[in-house]
Design an enzyme around this catalytic site. Structure first.
Site, PDB file in Angstrom:
ATOM      1  N   GLU A 102       0.851  -1.182   0.000  1.00  0.00           N
ATOM      2  CA  GLU A 102       0.000   0.000   0.000  1.00  0.00           C
ATOM      3  C   GLU A 102       0.895   1.243   0.000  1.00  0.00           C
ATOM      4  O   GLU A 102       1.890   1.273   0.729  1.00  0.00           O
ATOM      5  CB  GLU A 102      -0.902   0.031   1.236  1.00  0.00           C
ATOM      6  CG  GLU A 102      -1.947   1.144   1.130  1.00  0.00           C
ATOM      7  CD  GLU A 102      -2.938   1.169   2.287  1.00  0.00           C
ATOM      8  OE1 GLU A 102      -2.786   0.381   3.238  1.00  0.00           O
ATOM      9  OE2 GLU A 102      -3.861   1.968   2.216  1.00  0.00           O
TER      10      GLU A 102
ATOM     11  N   GLY B  54       2.881   2.450  10.866  1.00  0.00           N
ATOM     12  CA  GLY B  54       2.614   1.641  12.048  1.00  0.00           C
ATOM     13  C   GLY B  54       2.489   0.162  11.729  1.00  0.00           C
ATOM     14  O   GLY B  54       3.141  -0.681  12.341  1.00  0.00           O
ATOM     15  N   ALA B  55       1.633  -0.147  10.756  1.00  0.00           N
ATOM     16  CA  ALA B  55       1.388  -1.536  10.407  1.00  0.00           C
ATOM     17  C   ALA B  55       0.560  -1.590   9.130  1.00  0.00           C
ATOM     18  O   ALA B  55       0.080  -0.566   8.666  1.00  0.00           O
ATOM     19  CB  ALA B  55       0.647  -2.256  11.526  1.00  0.00           C
ATOM     20  N   MET B  56       0.427  -2.816   8.581  1.00  0.00           N
ATOM     21  CA  MET B  56      -0.267  -2.962   7.302  1.00  0.00           C
ATOM     22  C   MET B  56      -1.151  -4.205   7.317  1.00  0.00           C
ATOM     23  O   MET B  56      -0.724  -5.283   7.720  1.00  0.00           O
ATOM     24  CB  MET B  56       0.782  -3.037   6.178  1.00  0.00           C
ATOM     25  CG  MET B  56       0.185  -3.193   4.805  1.00  0.00           C
ATOM     26  SD  MET B  56      -0.840  -1.755   4.364  1.00  0.00           S
ATOM     27  CE  MET B  56      -2.079  -2.560   3.358  1.00  0.00           C
ATOM     28  N   GLU B  57      -2.372  -4.019   6.811  1.00  0.00           N
ATOM     29  CA  GLU B  57      -3.431  -5.022   6.952  1.00  0.00           C
ATOM     30  C   GLU B  57      -3.465  -6.077   5.855  1.00  0.00           C
ATOM     31  O   GLU B  57      -4.543  -6.644   5.584  1.00  0.00           O
ATOM     32  CB  GLU B  57      -4.781  -4.292   6.995  1.00  0.00           C
ATOM     33  CG  GLU B  57      -5.233  -3.636   5.664  1.00  0.00           C
ATOM     34  CD  GLU B  57      -4.892  -2.160   5.543  1.00  0.00           C
ATOM     35  OE1 GLU B  57      -3.935  -1.701   6.208  1.00  0.00           O
ATOM     36  OE2 GLU B  57      -5.578  -1.461   4.761  1.00  0.00           O
ATOM     37  N   ASN B  58      -2.357  -6.404   5.199  1.00  0.00           N
ATOM     38  CA  ASN B  58      -2.326  -7.440   4.156  1.00  0.00           C
ATOM     39  C   ASN B  58      -3.187  -8.641   4.548  1.00  0.00           C
ATOM     40  O   ASN B  58      -3.127  -9.114   5.670  1.00  0.00           O
ATOM     41  CB  ASN B  58      -0.893  -7.921   3.957  1.00  0.00           C
ATOM     42  CG  ASN B  58       0.089  -6.783   3.936  1.00  0.00           C
ATOM     43  OD1 ASN B  58      -0.020  -5.895   3.113  1.00  0.00           O
ATOM     44  ND2 ASN B  58       1.012  -6.778   4.882  1.00  0.00           N
TER      45      ASN B  58
ATOM     46  N   GLU C 287      -5.542  -3.137  12.489  1.00  0.00           N
ATOM     47  CA  GLU C 287      -5.212  -3.964  11.313  1.00  0.00           C
ATOM     48  C   GLU C 287      -6.160  -5.151  11.207  1.00  0.00           C
ATOM     49  O   GLU C 287      -6.590  -5.527  10.114  1.00  0.00           O
ATOM     50  CB  GLU C 287      -3.761  -4.434  11.365  1.00  0.00           C
ATOM     51  CG  GLU C 287      -2.726  -3.325  11.545  1.00  0.00           C
ATOM     52  CD  GLU C 287      -2.878  -2.147  10.608  1.00  0.00           C
ATOM     53  OE1 GLU C 287      -3.369  -2.333   9.480  1.00  0.00           O
ATOM     54  OE2 GLU C 287      -2.513  -1.020  11.005  1.00  0.00           O
TER      55      GLU C 287
ATOM     56  N   HIS D 256      -9.460  -4.101   9.767  1.00  0.00           N
ATOM     57  CA  HIS D 256      -9.387  -3.863   8.320  1.00  0.00           C
ATOM     58  C   HIS D 256      -9.801  -5.101   7.529  1.00  0.00           C
ATOM     59  O   HIS D 256     -10.183  -4.987   6.359  1.00  0.00           O
ATOM     60  CB  HIS D 256      -7.952  -3.514   7.907  1.00  0.00           C
ATOM     61  CG  HIS D 256      -7.650  -2.045   7.840  1.00  0.00           C
ATOM     62  ND1 HIS D 256      -8.500  -1.123   7.264  1.00  0.00           N
ATOM     63  CD2 HIS D 256      -6.552  -1.341   8.238  1.00  0.00           C
ATOM     64  CE1 HIS D 256      -7.946   0.084   7.325  1.00  0.00           C
ATOM     65  NE2 HIS D 256      -6.768  -0.019   7.919  1.00  0.00           N
TER      66      HIS D 256
ATOM     67  N   GLU E 175     -10.017   3.825   6.134  1.00  0.00           N
ATOM     68  CA  GLU E 175      -9.203   4.298   7.264  1.00  0.00           C
ATOM     69  C   GLU E 175     -10.032   5.021   8.327  1.00  0.00           C
ATOM     70  O   GLU E 175      -9.860   4.780   9.527  1.00  0.00           O
ATOM     71  CB  GLU E 175      -8.047   5.173   6.780  1.00  0.00           C
ATOM     72  CG  GLU E 175      -7.018   4.429   5.919  1.00  0.00           C
ATOM     73  CD  GLU E 175      -6.407   3.202   6.601  1.00  0.00           C
ATOM     74  OE1 GLU E 175      -6.572   3.035   7.821  1.00  0.00           O
ATOM     75  OE2 GLU E 175      -5.760   2.399   5.890  1.00  0.00           O
TER      76      GLU E 175
HETATM   77  N1  TRP Z   1      -3.100   0.894   5.674  1.00  0.00           N
HETATM   78  C1  TRP Z   1      -2.197   0.981   6.774  1.00  0.00           C
HETATM   79  C2  TRP Z   1      -3.026   1.213   8.013  1.00  0.00           C
HETATM   80  O1  TRP Z   1      -3.671   2.178   8.162  1.00  0.00           O
HETATM   81  C3  TRP Z   1      -1.189   2.059   6.738  1.00  0.00           C
HETATM   82  C4  TRP Z   1      -0.333   2.229   5.550  1.00  0.00           C
HETATM   83  C5  TRP Z   1      -0.606   2.891   4.442  1.00  0.00           C
HETATM   84  C6  TRP Z   1       1.014   1.922   5.444  1.00  0.00           C
HETATM   85  N2  TRP Z   1       0.467   3.022   3.639  1.00  0.00           N
HETATM   86  C7  TRP Z   1       1.489   2.440   4.241  1.00  0.00           C
HETATM   87  C8  TRP Z   1       1.867   1.238   6.262  1.00  0.00           C
HETATM   88  C9  TRP Z   1       2.813   2.363   3.880  1.00  0.00           C
HETATM   89  C10 TRP Z   1       3.204   1.135   5.882  1.00  0.00           C
HETATM   90  C11 TRP Z   1       3.665   1.702   4.711  1.00  0.00           C
HETATM   91  O2  TRP Z   1      -3.101   0.411   8.862  1.00  0.00           O
HETATM   92 ZN    ZN Z   2      -5.609   1.587   8.518  1.00  0.00          ZN
END
Ligand code: TRP
Ligand code: ZN
Length: 898
Positions: A126, A266-270, A303, A306, A325
């Site tokens: 993302e 912070g983190a990513m919701e893959n 996450e 999400h 978001e």
């Molecule tokens: N979608 C993620 C969240 O809100 C955040 C996110 C967006 C992100 N772009 C990113 C995390 C790039 C790391 C790097 O939880």
């Molecule tokens: Zn998010």
């Protein structure tokens, strides 16, 4: 690197893709220097749009092969796109496209796409990182089913993970092995992830309401397993909560969280494979503070939530980012509140969230980066992962819940999933579903107007005036709204503003609220709290049968993201501070009393001199027999320098700092004995637990210790600093240890230096704690330029590296954003430092550089000599010819704000 002349992308230019990608089969031969990607796609023309060539996104890739239905075809490159003209107007029905390319993970310092960190492979896709892995239709409305095969050296990369379910694994030649994963849910490319590394996992099986078993895993580096319990507990709690509150179950057999030390956010919701900054996973009592524990709970929740709000229903295009978001922040806020339990602990969480909003979103909405929750245009989408999209977006969702009620909102969510599960939609669909599920609500009645919250930028200002008429026993409230212009939006239409309120009698009683011509409700009594809906520029609300002139308590619980000017006197505010039944407004009354005194001192020529009524009120809070410690701490902490500065037309950061420090010192002195009592009375006993009561006690004890040291050092007394040092040495948890160290630093005690040295020795093997060590030094109250000089020296510390985002933030962002008095110097050295760092970072990690660049958003509000010097620094950054489009967009907008 992309050119600085990147085009503006407009929301109104959206068009559906010319092709769909139905499925994709990816094979990775993982090698840090050169990874081979074999990408086999099933495509189909989108017959709803005119026939076009196939244009695939790709960035920083080496292309080695393109086959359509197994035959090679001709192709060309066009501004970051791979174009296959012969596919224009192909017959309806599926065809295959096979692409082979390589990329260089170890050279990927952007941390977007496939990169290496700590000897492993990780991805971040993302918003537009997948195109840095392979050629693709890298847009969220193209949803495909992924099958992924990973091949890598087994000894170096024993763990091979991707989205969904593991279908096969085994050995290969030359010490290599493989794993094959399949994700049954169609998803956009931004939710793809892979991990190949030497990791270990904490595991837990859970059973959901339907009786299905699911495996939860938290993967970390060897040696960090003892820091995963809280993340796992938070994950289990998230699974339970989403089922209980919204009937949304876990939909995969396996759900994984992986921690990585180099991460931009912070983190990513893959899907099924969340990747986290270590900061939001790793915690034990010795290394993490209470606020770290709370941060982990909310990010793990965020996450996980999400998975439904973002993954099952995703965004049609990136302008709709707040669809996932804003809604998911709202959900994580509600989760943390429900976890907190008591009304008081819920209020503490709400106050915290509002403080964050005011600290980052309000300034954004008043500055050059102001944009609607659903932006109309962008150059670089990464620049729009903002406080407005996230936090104001969450407030917009919260207002919907306020207008339809908690149950009504849950019904709205159910309808949203009935209608849109599995698709990519817009913010309109969300608002429509909530309104349609509640046809009798004010939201349904006012929906088109309500949606101005999505389209108009800027923080509305609500003015309130009350008039009591004794003969008729009526109280009339006049509410008015206005909103200043923002870049590209001169005129604003009125918003729909829900104003939760009550009326308080002089003796503190809550009065019954009967509006004119209103029949007695079925409950048999008029309510003591209600929500007024302001939708015109000005409206009157008349209450009848009001026995005496009341004090209005408006915007309870911060029911709308607005500023309020209600003209209340000190006496009114003192009454609300004592008696308001709404804890938020109780806190707000105390903050307003403090703010008024701070602003008077900053604007006037005299020094701040606190008055007895204010000190008495603060003493009343500190010694209150029943208020929770956490709530006391919030009430007794003066508004931040940034919040104070936002109230001023022209800001001298040194004056703001001086006034706030004077307030702290006078509160320290005037309440000396009460601080001492509070310190003793709030020692959390027993083992460490991050529950609201213990957290509150530790927070108040730390504030008390800070105050006691401040007062003692000023008097030349060494007893309290000595006690603080002892506590620092003996602390059994990081909250107490850091609190004691901070008390020494913030009071300029001589013991601060030895404590810092000892802290370093204790924790030199713990990167997240060393981040704290840098931040403590960068955010210590400035005195005589020493803090800034220390930061510059720390840039050369062997543990400092600008390439690791957490470390860069721990020092650079900490001083530039978290320490206004150290940063804004009359000799401009802070601005020179800022410009140098932004330019340095831009060559390494443009996303992070652009975040740092935003430090200067509010330069035009500064008083001289700061203003001219700041402008010069921004201009210097903007003058660099090969600046990334990320940073260019930020500084260009900043300079337009003259
Ligand atoms: N979608 C993620 C969240 O809100 C955040 C996110 C967006 C992100 N772009 C990113 C995390 C790039 C790391 C790097 O939880
Ligand atoms: Zn998010």
């Amino acid at each position: 690197m992309r050119e600085g002349t990147a085009p503006l992308i407009r929301r109104e230019d959206y068009s559906a893709p010319a092709f769909w990608i139905k499925s994709v089969d990816l094979t990775f031969d993982l090698d840090p220097a050169k990874t081979l990607v074999i990408n086999k796609m099933q495509l189909e023309r989108n017959l709803d749009v005119p026939a076009q060539a196939l244009r695939l996104h790709g960035e920083d890739l080496n292309l080695t092969r393109v086959l359509v239905n197994g035959e090679s075809v001709s192709f060309r490159h066009e501004e970051g796109l791979l174009v296959i003209d012969s596919l224009q107007g192909v017959p309806a029905g599926p065809f295959t496209l096979e692409i082979r390319n390589t990329c260089a993970p170890e050279k990927n310092t952007h941390l977007s796409g496939l990169y290496t960190s700590g000897g492993g492979f990780f991805t971040q896709c993302e918003a537009e990182g997948f195109r840095r892995i392979t050629y693709f239709l890298d847009r969220p409305d193209v949803m495909a089913v992924y099958t992924v095969t990973l091949r890598a050296n087994k000894q170096q990369y024993p763990v091979l993970l991707s989205n969904g379910n593991l279908v096969e694994q085994g050995e290969l030649d030359n010490g290599r092995h493989f794993a094959k994963w399949n994700d049954p849910f169609p998803k956009p490319s931004y939710l793809f992830a892979l991990v190949a590394a030497d990791l270990v996992a904490r595991e837990q099986w859970v059973t959901t309401r339907s009786g299905k078993n699911h495996l939860l895993q938290v993967y970390v580096r060897r040696g960090d397993l003892d820091k995963t319990e809280h993340a796992m507990n938070s994950l289990i709690a998230s699974v339970v909560w989403d089922e209980a509150r919204f009937k949304l179950p876990l939909d995969l057999e396996r759900f994984m969280i992986v921690a990585v030390g180099d991460f931009n956010m912070g983190a990513m919701e893959n899907k099924g494979l969340n990747i986290f900054n270590t900061k939001y996973v790793l915690a034990n009592p010795a290394t993490a503070t209470d606020s770290d524990y709370l941060g982990i709970e909310s990010v793990v929740g965020h996450e996980y939530f999400h998975n439904w709000t973002g993954n099952r229903i995703t965004c049609r295009d990136w302008f709709q980012l707040s669809l996932k978001e804003g809604l998911t922040v709202f959900r994580d806020q509600e989760f943390s509140m429900d976890m907190a339990g008591s009304a008081s602990a819920r209020a503490v969480k709400r106050i915290d969230d509002v403080r964050t909003l005011r600290l980052s979103q309000f300034p954004e909405d008043a500055g050059p980066m102001a944009h609607p929750v659903r932006p109309d245009s962008y150059v670089e989408i990464n620049n729009f992962y903002t406080a407005t999209v996230y936090d104001k977006g969450a407030e917009v969702v919260r207002m919907m819940q306020t207008l339809v009620g908690r149950d009504g909102f849950a019904h709205g969510m159910t309808l949203y999933f009935e209608r849109h599960d599995g698709s990519a939609v817009t913010c309109d669909e969300f608002a429509q579903a909530i309104a349609d599920a509640n046809p009798q609500s004010e939201l349904a009645r006012l929906l088109p107007q309500f949606k101005r919250w999505y389209s108009q930028a800027g923080t509305p200002r609500v003015t309130a005036r009350g008039r009591y008429d004794a003969p008729s026993r009526t109280y009339t409230l006049l509410l008015e709204q206005s909103c200043g212009s923002t870049p590209g939006q001169a005129e604003k239409q009125p918003f729909v503003i829900p104003i939760a309120m009550g009326l308080v009698a002089r003796d503190g009683r809550a009065l019954a609220l009967q509006l004119e011509d209103e029949a007695l409700p079925a409950s048999g009594a008029y309510p003591q709290e209600r929500v007024l809906v302001l939708s015109e520029n000005r409206e009157f609300f008349t209450f009848v049968n009001v026995d005496e002139e009341p004090v209005p308590s408006l915007l309870r619980g911060f029911s709308a993201p607005v500023t309020l000017a209600d003209g209340l006197s000190d006496n009114d505010l003192l009454l609300l501070l004592q008696h308001d039944t709404d804890p938020f407004n109780r806190w707000e009354a105390g903050q307003r009393l403090a703010l008024a005194r701070l602003l008077a001192a900053v604007r006037g020529d005299g020094d701040l001199q606190l008055d007895q009524p204010f000190i008495g009120a603060m003493r009343g809070v500190l010694t209150h027999p029943t208020l929770d410690a956490a709530f006391k701490e919030l009430l007794l902490s003066p508004p931040s320098e940034i919040y104070i500065a936002e109230q001023l037309e022209s800001v001298d950061p040194q004056r703001v700092h001086a006034a706030r420090e004077a307030m702290r010192m006078q509160l320290a002195q005037a309440l000396r004995d009460d601080w001492a009592v509070a310190f003793e009375a709030n020692q959390a006993t027993g083992g460490y637990a991050p529950d609201p009561i213990s957290v509150g006690k530790r927070g108040l004890a730390n504030l008390a210790l800070n105050m006691l040291c401040l007062d003692a050092v000023a008097r030349g007394d060494t007893v309290w600093p000595g006690r603080a040092y002892q506590r620092f040495k003996d602390a059994s948890n990081m909250t107490d240890r850091q609190g004691a160290l901070w008390a020494l630093l913030a009071s300029h005690s001589e013991l601060a230096e030895p404590a810092l040295a000892r802290f370093y020795e204790l924790f030199k093997g713990e990167p997240l704690v060393i981040d704290k060590w840098f931040t403590l030094q960068a955010t210590a109250p400035e005195s005589g330029g020493r803090v800034f000089a220390r930061v510059k020296a720390l840039m050369n510390h062997p543990d400092f590296t600008i390439k690791n985002p957490n470390r860069a933030r721990s020092l650079i962002a900490a001083v530039c954003m978290g320490n206004p008095a150290a940063f804004h110097r009359s000799d401009a050295a802070g601005y020179v430092f800022w410009a140098d760092r932004v330019l340095e970072l831009d060559g390494i990690n443009p996303q992070l550089a652009a975040r740092m660049a935003r430090v200067m958003d509010r330069w035009s509000r500064l008083a001289e000599p700061y203003r001219s010097a700041a402008r010069e620094a921004v201009s210097r950054v903007a003058a660099k010819p090969d600046l990334s489009s990320d940073v260019r967009e930020i500084v260009t907008r900043a300079l337009a704000d003259a």
